[in-house]
Design a protein around this motif. Structure first.
Motif, PDB file in Angstrom:
ATOM      1  N   PHE A  93       0.859  -1.178   0.000  1.00 22.98           N
ATOM      2  CA  PHE A  93       0.000   0.000   0.000  1.00 22.98           C
ATOM      3  C   PHE A  93       0.896   1.228   0.000  1.00 22.98           C
ATOM      4  O   PHE A  93       2.100   1.141   0.235  1.00 22.98           O
ATOM      5  CB  PHE A  93      -0.947  -0.001   1.210  1.00 22.98           C
ATOM      6  N   VAL A 117      -4.163   0.386  11.827  1.00 25.59           N
ATOM      7  CA  VAL A 117      -5.329   0.043  11.030  1.00 25.59           C
ATOM      8  C   VAL A 117      -6.578   0.334  11.865  1.00 25.59           C
ATOM      9  O   VAL A 117      -6.705  -0.134  12.995  1.00 25.59           O
ATOM     10  CB  VAL A 117      -5.288  -1.453  10.615  1.00 25.59           C
ATOM     11  N   ARG A 121      -8.812  -0.240   7.508  1.00 28.37           N
ATOM     12  CA  ARG A 121      -7.944   0.477   6.567  1.00 28.37           C
ATOM     13  C   ARG A 121      -6.780   1.141   7.294  1.00 28.37           C
ATOM     14  O   ARG A 121      -6.916   1.584   8.445  1.00 28.37           O
ATOM     15  CB  ARG A 121      -8.729   1.454   5.712  1.00 28.37           C
TER      16      ARG A 121
END
Length: 190
Positions: A93, A117, A121
């Motif tokens: 990511f 997180v 996300r």
């Protein structure tokens, strides 16, 4: 559920749906009969990084935010995008410079960090307290810090960050830096 009596430095609480980490807290006892005990905190919003002063009544209840920390590895930067890989799932990511804030000054390819997180996300990264970085260049020595009596000089690290180091350090040496204060800690032995 958490209450104000559970408060301690580093505890995560959820206020109005947003996760905060308690950086400091104090309890203010009532001075007059009938007034409530207040708990004041300085909390850092985990999503935005904004630091707020908040006051709560003793006994107020809070949800514990669904925060998870995962080991990640910093891979590389591409302009203002910084690329990471989760060490468990191998998922990659990226986050932009604005989202990372001052964290970018301590990143070095290959360094292990932790991602934060929230609700599935990644919302941020946590640096280790200390990082090892190579000194690329040092300036002329001689600025004395009157409070500590140490003589230091400017040094540029491999990632472009500038710090103050003792005058005996030269280019090519590796140093340990405190990511919280940005100060030189010690030289890494060869």
């Amino acid at each position: 559920m958490l209450t104000t009596s559970d408060f301690k430095k580093g505890l995560a609480i959820q206020v109005e749906g947003l996760p905060y980490i308690i950086m400091e807290y104090s309890v203010q006892t009532p001075s007059a009969r009938g007034s409530a005990t207040l708990v004041r905190i300085k909390g850092r919003n985990v999503i935005t990084g904004q630091v707020l002063d908040m006051t709560f009544k003793s006994g107020d209840k809070f949800e514990e935010p669904d925060l998870e920390r995962r080991k990640i590895n910093y891979m590389y930067a591409d302009g203002d995008d910084f690329h990471f890989m989760d060490e468990e799932s191998y998922e990659q990511f990226h986050m932009n410079r604005q989202a990372l804030g001052e964290t970018v000054q301590w990143l070095r390819e290959g360094v292990t960090l932790r991602s934060i997180v929230f609700d599935g996300r990644v919302i941020g990264v946590e640096l280790p307290q200390f990082v090892e970085l190579k000194v690329i260049e040092t300036g002329p020595g001689g600025r004395s810090d009157m409070a500590s009596g140490k003589v230091t000089k400017a040094a540029t690290l491999e990632n472009g960050t500038e710090i103050r180091v003792p005058v005996y350090l030269g280019a090519g040496e590796t140093v340990i830096v405190d990511t919280g204060t940005g100060e030189f800690v010690k030289r890494v032995g060869k």
